[in-house]
Design a protein around this motif. Structure first.
Motif, PDB file in Angstrom:
ATOM      1  N   VAL A 150       0.829  -1.200   0.000  1.00 54.38           N
ATOM      2  CA  VAL A 150       0.000   0.000   0.000  1.00 54.38           C
ATOM      3  C   VAL A 150       0.866   1.254   0.000  1.00 54.38           C
ATOM      4  O   VAL A 150       0.598   2.226  -0.725  1.00 54.38           O
ATOM      5  N   VAL A 151       1.918   1.248   0.808  1.00 60.65           N
ATOM      6  CA  VAL A 151       2.812   2.400   0.904  1.00 60.65           C
ATOM      7  C   VAL A 151       3.473   2.696  -0.434  1.00 60.65           C
ATOM      8  O   VAL A 151       3.514   3.848  -0.888  1.00 60.65           O
ATOM      9  N   PHE A 154       1.073   4.337  -2.948  1.00 56.81           N
ATOM     10  CA  PHE A 154       0.779   5.731  -2.619  1.00 56.81           C
ATOM     11  C   PHE A 154       1.959   6.648  -2.943  1.00 56.81           C
ATOM     12  O   PHE A 154       1.792   7.712  -3.540  1.00 56.81           O
ATOM     13  N   VAL A 155       3.156   6.224  -2.563  1.00 51.96           N
ATOM     14  CA  VAL A 155       4.338   7.064  -2.801  1.00 51.96           C
ATOM     15  C   VAL A 155       4.593   7.230  -4.292  1.00 51.96           C
ATOM     16  O   VAL A 155       4.912   8.331  -4.768  1.00 51.96           O
ATOM     17  N   ALA A 157       2.402   7.250  -6.613  1.00 49.09           N
ATOM     18  CA  ALA A 157       1.393   8.185  -7.109  1.00 49.09           C
ATOM     19  C   ALA A 157       1.784   9.632  -6.799  1.00 49.09           C
ATOM     20  O   ALA A 157       1.636  10.524  -7.651  1.00 49.09           O
ATOM     21  N   VAL A 158       2.297   9.875  -5.587  1.00 47.67           N
ATOM     22  CA  VAL A 158       2.731  11.226  -5.213  1.00 47.67           C
ATOM     23  C   VAL A 158       3.898  11.688  -6.090  1.00 47.67           C
ATOM     24  O   VAL A 158       3.902  12.816  -6.614  1.00 47.67           O
ATOM     25  N   VAL A 272       0.119  17.172  -0.012  1.00 47.64           N
ATOM     26  CA  VAL A 272       0.138  15.793  -0.482  1.00 47.64           C
ATOM     27  C   VAL A 272       1.566  15.274  -0.520  1.00 47.64           C
ATOM     28  O   VAL A 272       1.838  14.128  -0.145  1.00 47.64           O
ATOM     29  N   GLY A 276       3.172  12.267   1.488  1.00 43.93           N
ATOM     30  CA  GLY A 276       3.907  11.218   0.787  1.00 43.93           C
ATOM     31  C   GLY A 276       5.267  10.967   1.397  1.00 43.93           C
ATOM     32  O   GLY A 276       5.713   9.814   1.497  1.00 43.93           O
ATOM     33  N   VAL A 279       4.729   8.996   4.666  1.00 42.22           N
ATOM     34  CA  VAL A 279       4.355   7.608   4.387  1.00 42.22           C
ATOM     35  C   VAL A 279       5.536   6.835   3.810  1.00 42.22           C
ATOM     36  O   VAL A 279       5.770   5.667   4.149  1.00 42.22           O
TER      37      VAL A 279
END
Length: 420
Positions: A150-151, A154-155, A157-158, A272, A276, A279
């Motif tokens: 999951v991490v 997300f990273v 995407a950022v 955001v 990021g 995270v």
């Protein structure tokens, strides 16, 4: 799913995908948010050359590590390879370099979490993050792998948002990518050594040798895949930062990706990016503590560290004592460490670790999956060159700690002979 235990009770739960994700969780972590600034300070507009050099050394290290891991699929990584291929001392030195270097990395990651979540109270948040993630690791690596997945998503995407926004803005200038007079050979080498801090995460895959399914196939496939993805991401981010900020502004930025988003005219993206970064640091910390504890486990089995740390929990199938001790040490270091100095110290210890890995890979025979001869030679020379061109404070402190480890090895041997 095959969850049969490996040597010493560790359970083989991880496939290629999970192994790649764990490696990416270490490489595409907080390093991408902090390492470009000091690297630009060293290399100036030659930052991309330093990145390329770090990638070449990382590729050699990854190839050597993958071939060795397939031959010796045990927890401990280069500690095991050095011991089996070069002798007990070199295994001890590699393991010691990894543990102390990556302990510093863990502290860096936890402090990055603190600096983004609660500026001014970063040490408190850092210690809390270490405690929470140590507890997670103690209840099973499979849960860690799921969270890391999951991490990473997300990273990525950022980072993709920052790259698209930066390169698509009117502030991006391709002329800033040209190498100028601010670049020196020494600066490029130092930048490569600092950027290596961010690339070294593929070691997490090798240290999980007893927890992946079919390690002889899984590890050699997962390591180059993780490295290739990480290199692409780092190159895209570095090009964006240079084009938007320029080398001088980048070198003096405490939060370069957030500043790039602001300079691109998207201030709404800044929170955001900060999220990021926090995270990403948590993801890196999760994987780092996991890898360090497995090396401690391997060294404890051979009594290079207290043998009590070799215990594996009967229910969760993890080295719980090693996890707890590593977490405690990282928590103490995180309460006092300086982030930028710790990056150099960590790079020194890990470069020595990979120098031993390349030397061990040289000893592989043709029937053992030996890499092309140039790979371990370039890897060994590159590791030593980058290690000793790091900032002088990092070289001195790193060499002193490695010397202390060598002395401890000698004392242990002398005591053992005296007992006999």
């Amino acid at each position: 799913m095959n969850t049969s235990a490996g040597t010493g009770g560790l359970r083989r739960r991880l496939g290629v995908f999970d192994a790649v994700v764990i490696g990416l969780g270490s490489m595409i972590g907080a390093g991408v948010f902090v390492a470009p600034a000091p690297a630009a300070g060293a290399a100036g507009s030659g930052l991309l050359i330093g990145l390329g050099l770090a990638a070449v050394v990382a590729y050699c290290n990854a190839t050597s590590s993958a071939r060795l891991a397939a031959r010796h699929p045990e927890s401990g990584g280069t500690y095991v390879y050095g011991r089996e291929r070069l002798g007990d001392f070199w295994g001890h030195l590699a393991g010691w370099g990894f543990v102390v270097g990556k302990t510093a990395s863990c502290a860096v990651m936890s402090l990055v979490v603190g600096s983004y979540v609660w500026p001014g109270r970063e040490h408190v948040v850092a210690v809390a993050a270490v405690v929470a993630l140590t507890a997670l690791n103690c209840v099973g690596v499979h849960r860690s792998a799921r969270l890391t997945r999951v991490v990473v998503v997300f990273v990525l995407a950022v980072l993709a948002a920052v790259v698209v926004a930066g390169l698509g803005s009117g502030t991006a200038d391709a002329g800033r990518l040209a190498v100028g007079a601010d670049t020196t050979v020494g600066g490029v080498l130092q930048a490569a050594g600092l950027l290596f801090f961010a690339f070294a995460g593929y070691a997490r895959i090798a240290t999980l040798g007893e927890e992946v399914r079919d390690p002889r196939r899984t590890i050699p496939r997962a390591i180059p895949l993780a490295l290739g993805i990480a290199l692409f991401v780092y190159a895209a981010v570095a090009v964006t930062l240079l084009a938007v900020l320029g080398p001088e502004r980048l070198a003096h930025s405490p939060a370069p990706l957030a500043e790039a988003a602001r300079a691109a005219g998207l201030p709404g993206l800044v929170p955001v990016v900060r999220a990021g970064a926090a995270v990403a640091a948590l993801g890196s910390l999760l994987a780092l503590v996991l890898g360090v504890s497995r090396t401690v486990l391997a060294m404890a089995r051979d009594r290079h560290l207290p043998h009590a740390l070799a215990a594996v929990h009967p229910r969760f199938g993890v080295p719980h004592r090693a996890e707890l001790v590593v977490g405690a040490v990282v928590g103490v270091v995180a309460a006092t460490v300086d982030v930028r100095e710790a990056i150099g110290f960590s790079s020194f210890g890990v470069l020595v670790y990979y120098a031993v890995a390349n030397a061990a890979a040289w000893t592989l025979g043709p029937d053992e999956g030996r890499p092309p001869r140039a790979v371990p030679v370039v890897g060994l020379a590159g590791c030593l060159l980058l290690a000793f061109t790091l900032p002088s404070a990092s070289v001195v402190s790193g060499a002193a700690v490695l010397a202390a480890g060598a002395v401890a090895y000698g004392v242990r041997g002398a005591l053992g002979r005296a007992r006999r």
